[in-house]
Structures are given as structure tokens and as C-alpha cells.
Design a protein around this motif. Structure first.
Motif, PDB file in Angstrom:
ATOM      1  N   GLY A  56       0.810  -1.218   0.000  1.00 16.05           N
ATOM      2  CA  GLY A  56       0.000   0.000   0.000  1.00 16.05           C
ATOM      3  C   GLY A  56       0.835   1.255   0.000  1.00 16.05           C
ATOM      4  N   PRO A  59       1.617   5.782  -2.990  1.00 11.34           N
ATOM      5  CA  PRO A  59       1.912   7.228  -3.091  1.00 11.34           C
ATOM      6  C   PRO A  59       3.358   7.503  -3.470  1.00 11.34           C
ATOM      7  CG  PRO A  59       0.650   6.789  -1.131  1.00 11.34           C
ATOM      8  CD  PRO A  59       0.955   5.464  -1.743  1.00 11.34           C
ATOM      9  N   TRP A 140      10.759   9.077   1.463  1.00  9.58           N
ATOM     10  CA  TRP A 140       9.412   8.732   1.909  1.00  9.58           C
ATOM     11  C   TRP A 140       9.266   7.223   2.081  1.00  9.58           C
ATOM     12  CZ3 TRP A 140       5.322   5.905  -0.005  1.00  9.58           C
ATOM     13  CH2 TRP A 140       4.099   6.120   0.630  1.00  9.58           C
ATOM     14  N   LYS A 144       8.838   4.896   5.598  1.00 11.41           N
ATOM     15  CA  LYS A 144       7.566   4.225   5.853  1.00 11.41           C
ATOM     16  C   LYS A 144       7.794   2.783   6.338  1.00 11.41           C
ATOM     17  CE  LYS A 144       4.506   7.255   5.163  1.00 11.41           C
ATOM     18  NZ  LYS A 144       5.503   8.151   5.764  1.00 11.41           N
ATOM     19  N   MET A 147       5.797   1.051   9.027  1.00  7.23           N
ATOM     20  CA  MET A 147       4.414   0.716   8.739  1.00  7.23           C
ATOM     21  C   MET A 147       4.266  -0.615   8.036  1.00  7.23           C
ATOM     22  SD  MET A 147       2.933   4.367   7.592  1.00  7.23           S
ATOM     23  CE  MET A 147       1.378   3.556   7.358  1.00  7.23           C
ATOM     24  N   LEU A 159      19.700  11.489   3.092  1.00  6.49           N
ATOM     25  CA  LEU A 159      19.735  11.316   1.637  1.00  6.49           C
ATOM     26  C   LEU A 159      21.129  11.580   1.062  1.00  6.49           C
ATOM     27  CD1 LEU A 159      17.980  10.780  -0.886  1.00  6.49           C
ATOM     28  CD2 LEU A 159      17.604  13.221  -1.025  1.00  6.49           C
TER      29      LEU A 159
ATOM     30  N   THR B  36      17.937  16.331   3.848  1.00  8.84           N
ATOM     31  CA  THR B  36      16.790  15.423   3.909  1.00  8.84           C
ATOM     32  C   THR B  36      15.558  16.025   4.587  1.00  8.84           C
ATOM     33  OG1 THR B  36      18.528  13.801   4.266  1.00  8.84           O
ATOM     34  CG2 THR B  36      16.293  12.985   4.138  1.00  8.84           C
ATOM     35  N   LEU B  39      13.065  17.738   2.414  1.00  9.42           N
ATOM     36  CA  LEU B  39      12.253  16.869   1.556  1.00  9.42           C
ATOM     37  C   LEU B  39      11.180  16.173   2.380  1.00  9.42           C
ATOM     38  CD1 LEU B  39      15.182  15.229  -0.384  1.00  9.42           C
ATOM     39  CD2 LEU B  39      13.600  16.907  -1.270  1.00  9.42           C
ATOM     40  N   ARG B  40      11.575  15.810   3.601  1.00 12.14           N
ATOM     41  CA  ARG B  40      10.685  15.044   4.459  1.00 12.14           C
ATOM     42  C   ARG B  40       9.409  15.833   4.745  1.00 12.14           C
ATOM     43  NH1 ARG B  40      14.252  13.702   8.836  1.00 12.14           N
ATOM     44  NH2 ARG B  40      15.068  11.989   7.606  1.00 12.14           N
ATOM     45  N   HIS B  43       6.285  15.929   2.134  1.00 13.32           N
ATOM     46  CA  HIS B  43       5.278  14.897   1.872  1.00 13.32           C
ATOM     47  C   HIS B  43       4.878  14.099   3.101  1.00 13.32           C
ATOM     48  CE1 HIS B  43       8.944  12.681   1.718  1.00 13.32           C
ATOM     49  NE2 HIS B  43       9.299  13.202   0.581  1.00 13.32           N
ATOM     50  N   ASP B  44       5.219  14.588   4.267  1.00 11.08           N
ATOM     51  CA  ASP B  44       4.938  13.770   5.445  1.00 11.08           C
ATOM     52  C   ASP B  44       3.448  13.568   5.713  1.00 11.08           C
ATOM     53  OD1 ASP B  44       7.015  12.546   6.485  1.00 11.08           O
ATOM     54  OD2 ASP B  44       7.259  13.794   8.250  1.00 11.08           O
ATOM     55  N   GLU B  46       0.299  14.512   4.582  1.00  9.11           N
ATOM     56  CA  GLU B  46      -0.731  14.101   3.630  1.00  9.11           C
ATOM     57  C   GLU B  46      -0.548  12.647   3.213  1.00  9.11           C
ATOM     58  OE1 GLU B  46      -1.216  14.962  -1.095  1.00  9.11           O
ATOM     59  OE2 GLU B  46       0.350  15.868   0.124  1.00  9.11           O
ATOM     60  N   GLN B  47       0.700  12.275   2.962  1.00  9.35           N
ATOM     61  CA  GLN B  47       0.921  10.945   2.415  1.00  9.35           C
ATOM     62  C   GLN B  47       0.725   9.841   3.440  1.00  9.35           C
ATOM     63  OE1 GLN B  47       1.110  10.561  -0.627  1.00  9.35           O
ATOM     64  NE2 GLN B  47       1.545  12.631  -1.323  1.00  9.35           N
ATOM     65  N   ILE B  48       0.983  10.138   4.683  1.00  7.68           N
ATOM     66  CA  ILE B  48       0.786   9.099   5.700  1.00  7.68           C
ATOM     67  C   ILE B  48      -0.671   8.676   5.704  1.00  7.68           C
ATOM     68  CG2 ILE B  48       0.622   8.747   8.201  1.00  7.68           C
ATOM     69  CD1 ILE B  48       3.197  10.301   8.480  1.00  7.68           C
ATOM     70  N   LYS B  50      -2.829   8.814   3.295  1.00  9.83           N
ATOM     71  CA  LYS B  50      -3.108   7.988   2.110  1.00  9.83           C
ATOM     72  C   LYS B  50      -2.674   6.553   2.334  1.00  9.83           C
ATOM     73  CE  LYS B  50      -3.177  10.864  -2.003  1.00  9.83           C
ATOM     74  NZ  LYS B  50      -2.380  11.237  -3.161  1.00  9.83           N
ATOM     75  N   ALA B  51      -1.464   6.423   2.840  1.00 15.92           N
ATOM     76  CA  ALA B  51      -0.929   5.079   3.029  1.00 15.92           C
ATOM     77  C   ALA B  51      -1.769   4.329   4.048  1.00 15.92           C
ATOM     78  CB  ALA B  51       0.516   5.159   3.502  1.00 15.92           C
ATOM     79  N   ASP B  52      -2.207   5.057   5.108  1.00 23.23           N
ATOM     80  CA  ASP B  52      -3.050   4.419   6.110  1.00 23.23           C
ATOM     81  C   ASP B  52      -4.299   3.843   5.472  1.00 23.23           C
ATOM     82  OD1 ASP B  52      -1.465   4.788   8.193  1.00 23.23           O
ATOM     83  OD2 ASP B  52      -2.396   6.627   8.929  1.00 23.23           O
ATOM     84  N   ASP B  54      -4.838   3.100   2.401  1.00 25.46           N
ATOM     85  CA  ASP B  54      -4.518   1.938   1.556  1.00 25.46           C
ATOM     86  C   ASP B  54      -4.344   0.689   2.390  1.00 25.46           C
ATOM     87  OD1 ASP B  54      -2.669   3.290  -1.269  1.00 25.46           O
ATOM     88  OD2 ASP B  54      -4.773   3.349  -0.672  1.00 25.46           O
ATOM     89  N   ASP B  55      -3.641   0.871   3.494  1.00 27.62           N
ATOM     90  CA  ASP B  55      -3.426  -0.277   4.375  1.00 27.62           C
ATOM     91  C   ASP B  55      -4.747  -0.830   4.858  1.00 27.62           C
ATOM     92  OD1 ASP B  55      -0.297   0.338   6.140  1.00 27.62           O
ATOM     93  OD2 ASP B  55      -0.780  -0.449   4.166  1.00 27.62           O
ATOM     94  N   ASP B  58      -6.476  -2.609   2.126  1.00 25.56           N
ATOM     95  CA  ASP B  58      -5.871  -3.927   1.935  1.00 25.56           C
ATOM     96  C   ASP B  58      -6.335  -4.878   3.015  1.00 25.56           C
ATOM     97  OD1 ASP B  58      -2.627  -3.056   0.512  1.00 25.56           O
ATOM     98  OD2 ASP B  58      -4.672  -3.025  -0.259  1.00 25.56           O
TER      99      ASP B  58
END
Lengths: 880, 65
Positions: A56, A59, A140, A144, A147, A159, B36, B39-40, B43-44, B46-48, B50-52, B54-55, B58
Motif C-alpha cells: 500500500g 503514493p 518517503w 515508511k 508501517m 539522503l 533530507t 524533503l521530508r 510529503h509527510d 498528507e501521504q501518511i 493515504k498510506a493508512d 490503503d493499508d 488492503d
């Protein structure tokens, strides 16, 4: 996925490249699967995509897209391995690389401390060096990890260094599983070497930064106070306020000298003690003279105080040094981390029965198991398994199995050596064709490579440090300034003895080479930074300075001028052409057959023929039948129902295929050139003869011509036979009479060292370029050692400079850059010295006042800073 | 102008506080990696989420199966 299918249809008609759904690189036509939704350029990308999707983590692709849109992304294939990483669970491994973090657990859990120590579980942290990290999306994805992998508590990626710190709970998950997860995401992980050294250096960095912070606070406040004082000179100011300001200024000034400024005093003291000139010396003289004079004036209540200039000076000098320090550290760290890529594990064979006489049989009966263990856990007489393509991690004797070994890294010899039972192998060499089992004689530091490493370390320690140009000048500078100061004092004693001391001290202060102290580190820092952009890692500033003047440069052959691997050098079809295949068809057939083999010759065939589209296209029309690899050294295969035999001449003859004199002559000529000969027969007739050797890199000849144009004398030192070296020298244009003596083959590591050392005695600069362990001693002994891409660990640690890209072009770029950097340093020296001359003259005649000094100092500093930073980057683009 | 006797030390105290904060942040490792974190943060959050989701999806699917 309708869109990708239409893409596929287009491909068939107009050959538009299909982009891989994971990495975005074009998919090779042979791999396009028209029935699938997603297209991948390789198995690695496919695996990674599936894992990402299953977890999952989709993203990832949108973040990746964003990075791609902003142009920050470098497309690269993902690669996974089927490594088990089981050595990561070994207790020895934990001891070596993992840190235990148990304090937190003790608070959260009710267990008593004693109970915990008995269990092997608990929280641990480790630094992994990851391969394949390249963009924001990787940050990213990797972070993750907690998780998708239960038991991982945190993953933090750096990086810039490709370094990830993983915290995990050993009770829940084994480290090998974490590593396998990272691997399946396309990041092969290696335990980072030198964690402790890195920790110490981080602390040093912290100290340095704090020093800069303190210097900035001091400088800011003394400047504010000075501003009030200058304003007070022109307008009315109460005496008691003026006194307060002056005393506060003194207090802050003393703090600035005692805390952040201490570094210069120490440097100066060390310079006096060791009697080596150093830039710190004149700086310290000025700082101390200024502080004493300022303090005296504060006590007396009249005269100039210099604390604002002094504290600003300390700040600027520290900042300049910080830039140089950081650039050198970055390069050093990058090289250090490359060490982590060398394999640190061995596949230990554990047999229940002590009788290991027939190991393959024991394997069949599954009485033996193979475990990956850290090298440190290997002892004498253990049996170690080494797979094809793997690196021997120990010194020992072949116990079972048959293979060939590439010892180029140790000897410089580019030809493979066949291995049979009883042969001795050395750690660091590469097992090329098949799995072998080795009985360990020596592991770790006792191996030949380990001993060489110690030798190299000893040499690197004994090498006398070079004195940088600025430091050399500083030596004369101190003497001259003190002489002029004394002269000034004496002369003024005759004219007006009340002001003599004041003028002499003012001279000492304005003579401070602050522009010099600032400009040199800044110029070197921008030089190193520019080099890093060109993929050249420079470990120390003095190497750049030394390379500016042409001297003698010795190149290693294998891996430096040449690719260091077997390549197809000649291929010709015989006159008695067999009509079953055209030339292209024959090559296509060989390509198909050799793709089935992992032999180094096979790899060379595939590499050579894959590059030609017409051959690849032709191979689609051929039908590959049975392929049989014979232990005698050849392959027999069926293509379009016709038999093709590929192998050494002896092998072909043994299969009753007749040769003729024509073929014999050709085979002999190939062997005489120092190449390995392979004969191809189709339908029982010899159809082609191929020669293999170490391929010369495409850019070598050009780079060597440019080196010569830059005024360098180029020589070759190689462990390979003289005739092979001569042939290579001819190819790269080093065959004229002047260079004849410098083309040396058959050199042992000691011979190389001696050649380099002999030249050391002469004044000319000696540079050694190499990649193998056999070059390491010479690299360490040379004035400047340059290790090239793909080099062994030993050569990395011995060299001053590391080229992170293959080929010699980097060396030319480096030399041009070094020349430019030194030119700018010299220019800066000239400018800052002329400012000093003006200031000293003014001071000697008693014309200097704080305002003149306050104007002169920033102007000179600004000039040299803009030259230092601008000269490298702007000018660099034009020429390179 | 006697206020200067209060204001000037106050300014120095403020500077010291700033220095203290700087030392604290350096020791906390905030200057160790300068590339780093930038960059972190992009996208920290919002994307978490989304991933949640998705998880969860699933997981839901897994349950159905």
C-alpha cells in the motif's frame, strides 16, 4: 490499464519506447509483455513494484513524479537480490554494528533490569548504507518502513549520505527480515563501517558550530557597542556611558578570544612548538596584540579599542574554516561509506559429520547447511562456500569445486586463472564461474590483503604532511611584520616616544592577514565542492594545491586504462563460411547461447552483441534448442535444429571438428597478441574465431593525450605481462620513444612502490592512479594518490582523491580544476598582501586610524571572498 | 539615560539566551543533515494518511477474502 496497452501497440508499429512503470526507463523490446497491465524494464523493477503495491505504498509514485517534474530525479533501475542477510542475526554482528537502546524499554516495561540482560531481545539501532537511494521519494518510502515491517520502530534516512538509521525491537523482528524488506524495495543494505568514528566526528562538528555561534554572539554585540561609540564620537556622549561601553566591549572581546578564538592561539602555539609555519601564527599575533592594546586603553580610559574588529575577525575566519572543513568531511564521509560496500560476510558450511571429504555428496544428502556469518566469526579450517561472482573473503585452499578466479585486484593480471581442488586463493579476489568450497587458512587481518592494508596504513602515517602555500607565506609574513613593527617602534622613539608603542601595535593589528585566512579555506572549499559535482571526491585541500603543477603521473593498467574485465576484442568469420547462418545470424545465435551461461567469456559475448540492435533483432527469429555446458570448457547448443559448438580450440578438436591451417594461423595470431582465443563451429565446421582481452576504456586515449597537453609525463605501471602492457600503451598513444621507459609491466606491488619512491626523491611531483590492492602502497607513497572507481578498499583508504566515475576523463577535469583553484589562491594572496602592504605603510607612518582600518578590512575581505567563490564556479563552467 | 544600565545587560542576556538555544539545537543534531528534512516535510502528513487508508483497504480486502 488501457493506456499502457495502447502504448504497446504503438511500439509494434512505430517503435516508440515504452517506459518502465517503476523506474521510467525504456523497456527493452524483448521484455514487453503485451498481456500485462504494467511493463517493467527488468525483474528488479517488477519485484519492487509488486512489493510497493502490496504494502500500500503506492503514493511513492506520485512523490516520485513530483521529483521528476522538478528535475531532481535521476532515473535508475531498481535491483533486488535474493540474499537472505542471515549474517545480520548473528550475535557477532550485533556486537560489531548494533547499538542497544534499552533505557526506554526499562521505563515502559515492568521487567527488572536483571531479567532484561538475560534475554537477547530489546531495542537496537543500526546504521545501514543503502545502495540505490536517489530521490525524495526514496526518503518517503524508506521512512515508511515501520508501517510495513512490524517491529521496526523508526527509520531515518540521510539522503546525502545514503545512510539510514533503523531502530527496531529484536523481540518482534529479526534484523535479517528488515534487511530483506529493504532489499525487496530495491535498496541493498550494508552495515555502515566506522560508526564510532562518525560519532566522534559529529561531536567535533557540533563543537565547531557552537564555537561559530559564540563568535557570532560576541561579534554582534561588540559591533553594536562599537556603533554606539562611533556615533558618540560625533555627537554628545556622557563619559560614564562611554566608559561602560568600553568596559563591556573589553569583556566580550576577552570572551571572544578565550572561547572561539582559542583555536587560533592553539594553532599558533603548535606552529611555534613544531617549528612549521602556519597561518594561525600571524593571526594569533594580531589577536593578542589587539586585545592587549585594547585592554590597556580601556584601563587608561583613552585611546582606541579594537574589540569589534577582533571579534568580527574571529567569526569570519571560523566561518571560512568551517566551509573547508565541511567540504573535506563530505568527501571523506563518502569514501568511508564506500568501504561498507565490501562484503563483510562469508557463507560458512556446517556439516554434522566431520568427514568432509566429499562435500557435494554431503550436500545432496542435505547433511550440511550453509549459514551466512560475519567475517569475524570465521576460524581456521572452517569450510566456506563462495558462489560464482562472489568475492573470496578469506585466504585458503580450494576444497571442492572447479572455477576460475579473477585476481586483478591483487596482482593487476587481467587474465583469469583456473581453479582446481588444492589451489590457493586469496581474500579480495573474485570467483568468476562456479561455486567452490574453500578451507580457511587465514581470515581477517591475517590474510594477504589484510597485511597489505596494515602496510598501507603504516605508510600513510609516515608520509610527511605538506605545508600549504598560504602557511608557507605566513611564515615569512610573521618575520617581516615583526621586523617592520620593531623598526617603526624604534623610529618613532626618536620622533615622538609617547606614540611609538601605539603605532607599532596598530601596525601589528592591521597587518593581520585576515583576507588571507579567509580566502584560502573558502577557495579550497569551493574547489572541493566543484570537484564533488564532477564526481571526484577530494579528501584534503593540499592535494588540489599540489596537482596544479604538472609532474609525473603513473597509471595502473587493469581497471584504470582498461575496463578490468574480459571483453570481445576481435571477431572474424573464416573464409570457409558455412551457409547455414549469415554473419548476423551467427552472432545472434552466439548471443542466445551465451545468455545461458555465467562464464566470463559468455558475459563478454553478450555485452558485445547486445549493443547491436540488428543482432538482437535477428535473435528473435532464431529458435534455441537444448544448451549443454560441458566441464571441459565449452558449450554445445542447438539453434534452428543445427548444432553450434563454442569453446577453446582444444575443445573443438576434441569434438572431431576438423581445423585447417588457415584457422590455426588465425588462432596463433590472436594468442600472440596476448588475447584468449575462442572458436565457434556450426554444423561441424569452424565458422568464426574470437579473441578476448581486457577492453580499453573509450576515453582512455583522449584523456592521455590531454594529460600530455597539460604538460604531464605519463607512465604505466602494471602487474600484467610486458607484452600486454605494450599493446595497451600502443592503443592509447604511449608508444613514442620518450615514454618507452615509463611503460612497465610485470610489476609487483613492491616494484610499484619503489618506482614511486624513487621519483619522490626528485623534486617533480609524482602522482599514482590505480584501483587495486596491488597499487595501494604506491598510492600511499605518491605525492598524490588517486583511486579510480571500482577500486578495492585498500586503495580507497590510501588515496587522497577518489574518482567516483569510471575512466580517466575525471583525472583531466581534476587537474584543470586544481590548476584553477591554485591560480585563484595565488591571486587572493596577492590581493590580500597588497592590502596589507598599504595598511602597514599607513601604520608605520602613523596615519592609520580606526576608520581607515574599518574600511580597508571589509573591502579586502569582500574582494577575496568573491574571487574565491565566484572564480571557481563561474569560471569553471566556461572552461570545463 | 540611566536606563542604559538596565537595557545593555538585558541585551546581553538576550544574546546569551539565543546562544543557549543555538547550542541546544546543535547538540540535538538539527544541523547534522541539512538536505533530507527539507524533503521530508514536503510529503509527510498528507501521504501518511493515504498510506493508512490503503493499508486499511488492503486489510479489509484481506478480511473479505
Amino acid at each position: 490499464m488501457v493506456s499502457s496497452q495502447t502504448d504497446n501497440q504503438q511500439t509494434k508499429s512505430s517503435a516508440k519506447p515504452v517506459a518502465c512503470d517503476h523506474c521510467g526507463l525504456p523497456v527493452p523490446r524483448g521484455l514487453i509483455n503485451e498481456s500485462a497491465d504494467k511493463q517493467f524494464c527488468c525483474n528488479g523493477c517488477k519485484t519492487v513494484y509488486e512489493v510497493i503495491h502490496a504494502c500500500g505504498l503506492d503514493p511513492y509514485y506520485s512523490i516520485r513524479q513530483r521529483a521528476e517534474d522538478t528535475g531532481q530525479l535521476k532515473k535508475q533501475k531498481a535491483s533486488t537480490s535474493s540474499r537472505k542477510y542471515s549474517e545480520f542475526d548473528d550475535d557477532k554482528f550485533y556486537e560489531l554494528y548494533c547499538q542497544r537502546l534499552d533505557q526506554l524499554r526499562a521505563i515502559t516495561e515492568t521487567e527488572s533490569q536483571e531479567d532484561m540482560d538475560e534475554t537477547s531481545g530489546g531495542r537496537f539501532a543500526i546504521d545501514f548504507y543503502l545502495e540505490g537511494v536517489h530521490c525524495a521519494a526514496c526518503v518517503w518510502l524508506i521512512e515508511k518502513l515501520p508501517m510495513v515491517c512490524d517491529g521496526v520502530l523508526e527509520a531515518r534516512l540521510n539522503l546525502g549520505k545514503s545512510l539510514v538509521r533503523i531502530t527496531w525491537d529484536r523481540d518482534t523482528v529479526e534484523l535479517s527480515k528488515v534487511a530483506r524488506m529493504l532489499d525487496s524495495l530495491g535498496y541493498a543494505s550494508h552495515p555502515a563501517q566506522g560508526s564510532e568514528a562518525r560519532l566522534i566526528r559529529t561531536r567535533e562538528d557540533h563543537k565547531f558550530l557552537i564555537r561559530i555561534g559564540a563568535a557570532a554572539v560576541c561579534a554582534g554585540n561588540t559591533m553594536l557597542i562599537a556603533f554606539a561609540l562611533y556615533a558618540g564620537m560625533f555627537s554628545w556622549m556622557e563619559d560614564q556611558h562611554r566608559e561602560l561601553f568600553r568596559w563591556l566591549s573589553l569583556a566580550i572581546g576577552v570572551v571572544a578570544l578565550a572561547w572561539p578564538g582559542q583555536i587560533f592561539l592553539r594553532g599558533a602555539w603548535a606552529a611555534i612548538r613544531t617549528k612549521t609555519p602556519h597561518l594561525d601564527l600571524p593571526i594569533a599575533v594580531a589577536l593578542v596584540a589587539g586585545t592587549i592594546a585594547g585592554a590597556a586603553h580601556t584601563f587608561r580610559g583613552v585611546g582606541e579599542i579594537y574589540f569589534d574588529s577582533l571579534s568580527v575577525l574571529i567569526l569570519l575566519l571560523l566561518v571560512g574554516r568551517w566551509f573547508q572543513h565541511r567540504q573535506q568531511r563530505n568527501a571523506d564521509d563518502a569514501v568511508q561509506l564506500l568501504f561498507s560496500l565490501t562484503p563483510r560476510s562469508a557463507r560458512l558450511v556446517d556439516c554434522k559429520e566431520q568427514d568432509e571429504s566429499n562435500i557435494t555428496q554431503l550436500f545432496d544428502n542435505s547433511e550440511c547447511e550453509v549459514r551466512e556469518v560475519p567475517i569475524e566469526g570465521i576460524n581456521e579450517n572452517d569450510i566456506v562456500e563462495v558462489r560464482a561472482g562472489g568475492v573470496f573473503s578469506v585466504d585458503g585452499d580450494v576444497f571442492a569445486g572447479k572455477s576460475s578466479v579473477n585476481e586483478a585486484i591483487l596482482t593487476g593480471e587481467s587474465r583469469m586463472r583456473d581453479l582446481v581442488v588444492g589451489d590457493h586463493v586469496c581474500a579480495g579476489t573474485v570467483n568468476e564461474s562456479a561455486t567452490v568450497w574453500v578451507k580457511v587458512r587465514q581470515a581477517g587481518e591475517g590474510t594477504r590483503i589484510g597485511k597489505l592494508m596494515q602496510f598501507v596504513e603504516k605508510f600513510a602515517r609516515e608520509k610527511s604532511p605538506s605545508v600549504a602555500l598560504a602557511d608557507r607565506i605566513a611564515g615569512y609574513f610573521v618575520v617581516i611584520v615583526i621586523a617592520i613593527a620593531t623598526l617603526t617602534w624604534l623610529s618613532w622613539m626618536f620622533i615622538d616616544s609617547t606614540v611609538a608603542t601605539e603605532h607599532a601595535i596598530a601596525l601589528l593589528i592591521v597587518a593581520c592577514p585576515c583576507a588571507l585566512g579567509l580566502a584560502t579555506p573558502l577557495t579550497i572549499a569551493s574547489g572541493i565542492g566543484k570537484a564533488a559535482k564532477l564526481n571526484i571526491l577530494v579528501k584534503g585541500g593540499s592535494a588540489l594545491e599540489k596537482l596544479a603543477k604538472p609532474g609525473r603521473i603513473y597509471l595502473d593498467k587493469t581497471g584504470t586504462i582498461t575496463k578490468g574485465q574480459t571483453t570481445l576484442r576481435s571477431f572474424s568469420t573464416t573464409s570457409t563460411q558455412n551457409k547455414s547462418f549469415t554473419d548476423t545470424q551467427l552472432k545472434a545465435a552466439i548471443l542466445l547461447i551465451e545468455q545461458q551461461s555465467s562464464h566470463h567469456i559468455a558475459k563478454a559475448f553478450v555485452e558485445a552483441f547486445c549493443a547491436d540492435d540488428s543482432i538482437v533483432d535477428a535473435s528473435y527469429d532464431l529458435k534455441l534448442g537444448e544448451v549443454e555446458q560441458l566441464p571441459e570448457g565449452g558449450i554445445v547448443a542447438e539453434i534452428n535444429n543445427k548444432q553450434i559448438v563454442i569453446g577453446a580450440k582444444r575443445f573443438i578438436e576434441s569434438r572431431n571438428i576438423t581445423t585447417n591451417t588457415n584457422v590455426d594461423e588465425y588462432v596463433n595470431s590472436i594468442i600472440n597478441e596476448g588475447l584468449t582465443c575462442v572458436v565457434i563451429a556450426a554444423d561441424n565446421k569452424i565458422t568464426a574465431v574470437a579473441g578476448f582481452g581486457d577492453g580499453i576504456r573509450n576515453d582512455s586515449a583522449d584523456a592521455i593525450t590531454q594529460l600530455k597537453q597539460l604538460g604531464w609525463q605519463v607512465g604505466i605501471l602494471s602487474g600484467d605481462g610486458q607484452e600486454i602492457v605494450d599493446e595497451v600503451a600502443q592503443h592509447v598513444g604511449l608508444n613514442d620513444r620518450n615514454t618507452k621507459d615509463e611503460i612497465k609491466g610485470g610489476m609487483s606491488p613492491e616494484d610499484k612502490l619503489n618506482v614511486v619512491k624513487d621519483h619522490e626523491q626528485s623534486d617533480a611531483l609524482t602522482v599514482m592512479v590505480g584501483d587495486g590492492v596491488n597499487d595501494a602502497a604506491a598510492l600511499a607513497a605518491a605525492d598524490v594518490g588517486i583511486a579510480v572507481n571500482g577500486g578495492a578498499e585498500a586503495s580507497l583508504s590510501a588515496a587522497d582523491i577518489y574518482l567516483a566515475q569510471p575512466g580517466l576523463t575525471g583525472i583531466v577535469e581534476l587537474l584543470v580544476l586544481a590548476k584553477r583553484t591554485t591560480k585563484i589562491i595565488r591571486k587572493n594572496l596577492l590581493i590580500s598582501l597588497s592590502y596589507n602592504v598599504i595598511a602597514v605603510l599607513l601604520a608605520a607612518f602613523g596615519l592609520i586610524n580606526p576608520l581607515v582600518a574599518a574600511v580597508l578590512m571589509p573591502i579586502s575581505s569582500l574582494t577575496v571572498i568573491s574571487l574565491a567563490v565566484g572564480g571557481i564556479w563561474i569560471g569553471g563552467k566556461r572552461r570545463l | 539615560m540611566s536606563v542604559i544600565y538596565i537595557v545593555l545587560p538585558l541585551a546581553l542576556v538576550l544574546a546569551l539566551v539565543a546562544l543557549g538555544a543555538f547550542i541546544w539545537s546543535v547538540k540535538g543534531g538539527q544541523f547534522d543533515d541539512l538536505s533530507t528534512p527539507s524533503l521530508r516535510m514536503l510529503h509527510d502528513d498528507e501521504q501518511i494518511r493515504k498510506a493508512d487508508e490503503d493499508d486499511e483497504n488492503d486489510a479489509d480486502e484481506a478480511k473479505k477474502n
